[in-house]
Design an enzyme around this catalytic site. Structure first.
Site, PDB file in Angstrom:
ATOM      1  N   CYS A   1      17.281  31.678  53.976  1.00 22.28           N
ATOM      2  CA  CYS A   1      16.928  31.198  52.633  1.00 22.28           C
ATOM      3  C   CYS A   1      18.124  30.626  51.864  1.00 22.28           C
ATOM      4  O   CYS A   1      17.959  30.113  50.769  1.00 22.28           O
ATOM      5  CB  CYS A   1      16.323  32.342  51.822  1.00 22.28           C
ATOM      6  SG  CYS A   1      17.477  33.713  51.621  1.00 22.28           S
TER       7      CYS A   1
HETATM    8  C1  SAM Z   1      16.693  35.975  55.892  1.00 19.98           C
HETATM    9  S1  SAM Z   1      17.295  36.766  57.321  1.00 19.98           S
HETATM   10  C2  SAM Z   1      15.842  37.587  57.883  1.00 19.98           C
HETATM   11  C3  SAM Z   1      15.895  39.053  57.682  1.00 19.98           C
HETATM   12  C4  SAM Z   1      14.769  39.795  58.357  1.00 19.98           C
HETATM   13  N1  SAM Z   1      13.478  39.431  57.829  1.00 19.98           N
HETATM   14  C5  SAM Z   1      14.981  41.315  58.275  1.00 19.98           C
HETATM   15  O1  SAM Z   1      13.987  42.014  58.084  1.00 19.98           O
HETATM   16  O2  SAM Z   1      16.119  41.779  58.377  1.00 19.98           O
HETATM   17  C6  SAM Z   1      17.452  35.435  58.457  1.00 19.98           C
HETATM   18  C7  SAM Z   1      17.969  35.814  59.820  1.00 19.98           C
HETATM   19  O3  SAM Z   1      17.899  34.673  60.661  1.00 19.98           O
HETATM   20  C8  SAM Z   1      18.933  34.776  61.613  1.00 19.98           C
HETATM   21  N2  SAM Z   1      19.133  33.441  62.219  1.00 19.98           N
HETATM   22  C9  SAM Z   1      19.846  32.399  61.725  1.00 19.98           C
HETATM   23  N3  SAM Z   1      19.811  31.355  62.568  1.00 19.98           N
HETATM   24  C10 SAM Z   1      19.037  31.741  63.637  1.00 19.98           C
HETATM   25  C11 SAM Z   1      18.629  31.093  64.842  1.00 19.98           C
HETATM   26  N4  SAM Z   1      19.024  29.850  65.137  1.00 19.98           N
HETATM   27  N5  SAM Z   1      17.829  31.781  65.697  1.00 19.98           N
HETATM   28  C12 SAM Z   1      17.438  33.051  65.409  1.00 19.98           C
HETATM   29  N6  SAM Z   1      17.805  33.716  64.294  1.00 19.98           N
HETATM   30  C13 SAM Z   1      18.596  33.079  63.411  1.00 19.98           C
HETATM   31  C14 SAM Z   1      20.101  35.281  60.777  1.00 19.98           C
HETATM   32  O4  SAM Z   1      21.116  35.841  61.600  1.00 19.98           O
HETATM   33  C15 SAM Z   1      19.411  36.278  59.852  1.00 19.98           C
HETATM   34  O5  SAM Z   1      19.490  37.584  60.375  1.00 19.98           O
END
Ligand code: SAM
Length: 288
Positions: A84
């Site tokens: 986000c």
């Molecule tokens: C807003 S957080 C989501 C948190 C999650 N809903 C939780 O309950 O902890 C977004 C997550 O997306 C991961 N992320 C970022 N780029 C990504 C990618 N290319 N593939 C998979 N995950 C990714 C980040 O590391 C981060 O942990």
């Protein structure tokens, strides 16, 4: 009711939706669920996820951009709280657009996977910050939703706040629920009228190191002025009338940044905890 809900999550972080499923199972709203896969790239989040949910790291599919939809095992439910930072008003609001090449544009990868997967999930839950509904992102959000509708999903969306569901944190989040072939009607849960404040959650016995001041202060009109116990140059100013009302009740005069200078009453809610809060925590005023 499905016997076992097969679930797969993207941008899984530490898996808070999975924790919610665990609670729903405990409270007998669902029979059971099984995590078929998760997708996360942060090594610390992956370790935490596996420890919290007691599952093997080999269920992690890694970077969503490298996943091929046709390789995904069938799931009833997909969940994705996509990054986000580029949508949030705490960031620069640079993008959600699939061409913006920002982290938030990664949400579109889930649309790609829906198009590629052999059997589509019956339910999908997307979650993001409330500002995704702002004027700036209106058109991109509309085309995101249109793409889902083209894949035969019926959509329900809303912004809901944690404070309306018994959690004393002002945390407004946008939820988009997609249901395949109008398979089921969905209603967002009704607001709970039970109110909680921070005092209900704070520990009674807290280590001295977490206290910023001693219990000594100078009274000045309605305000109490405290010095930091380790550095007397740091001054906290608490308005006791505001303290009694809950919410924002004072200022850490030493802080340069408006947001991190705020003090919150234990009788109210705390603000949204942000990633930067890891080094500069929200400060809660307690009466001892
Ligand atoms: C807003 S957080 C989501 C948190 C999650 N809903 C939780 O309950 O902890 C977004 C997550 O997306 C991961 N992320 C970022 N780029 C990504 C990618 N290319 N593939 C998979 N995950 C990714 C980040 O590391 C981060 O942990």
């Amino acid at each position: 009711m499905l016997n076992i809900i097969k679930v797969g999550t993207f941008f899984s972080g530490i898996g808070s939706p999975e924790k919610a499923l665990e609670k729903l199972k405990k409270e007998k709203f669902i029979k059971d669920y099984n995590i078929e896969f998760f997708s996360e790239i942060d090594k610390n989040a992956i370790k935490s996820y596996c420890a919290i949910h007691n599952i093997n790291e080999n269920l992690n599919l890694g970077d969503i951009t490298k996943i091929k939809g046709e390789d995904l095992p069938y799931c009833d439910l997909w969940i994705g709280g996509f990054p986000c930072q580029d949508i949030s008003c705490a960031g620069k609001m640079r993008g959600f657009d699939c061409n913006s090449l920002t982290r938030s544009s990664l949400g579109w990868e889930m649309i790609r996977l829906i198009k590629e997967v052999k059997i589509k999930p019956k339910y999908i839950i997307f979650e993001n910050v409330a500002s995704i509904k702002s004027k700036k992102f209106k058109n991109v959000l509309e085309s995101f939703k249109t793409d889902l509708e083209k894949e035969n999903y019926t959509l329900y969306d809303n912004i809901i706040s944690a404070t309306d569901f018994g959690v004393p944190q002002i945390r407004k989040r946008y939820f988009l629920i997609a249901i395949l072939n109008n398979f089921k009607q969905f209603n967002f849960p009704k607001v709970l009228h039970e109110t909680k404040n921070l005092r209900d959650y704070l520990d009674c016995n807290v280590n001295e190191k977490y206290y910023l001041t001693n219990n000594e202060y100078v009274e000045s009109k309605n305000k109490r002025i405290f010095e930091n116990k380790d550095d007397k140059k740091i001054i906290y100013e608490v308005d006791m009338t505001k303290f009694a009302l809950g919410g924002r009740c004072g200022t850490d005069r030493h802080c340069k940044f408006n947001q991190s200078s705020r003090l919150f009453s234990e009788l109210g809610n705390c603000p949204t905890l942000t990633a930067s809060n890891t080094s500069d925590n929200a400060k809660i005023v307690v009466e001892v």
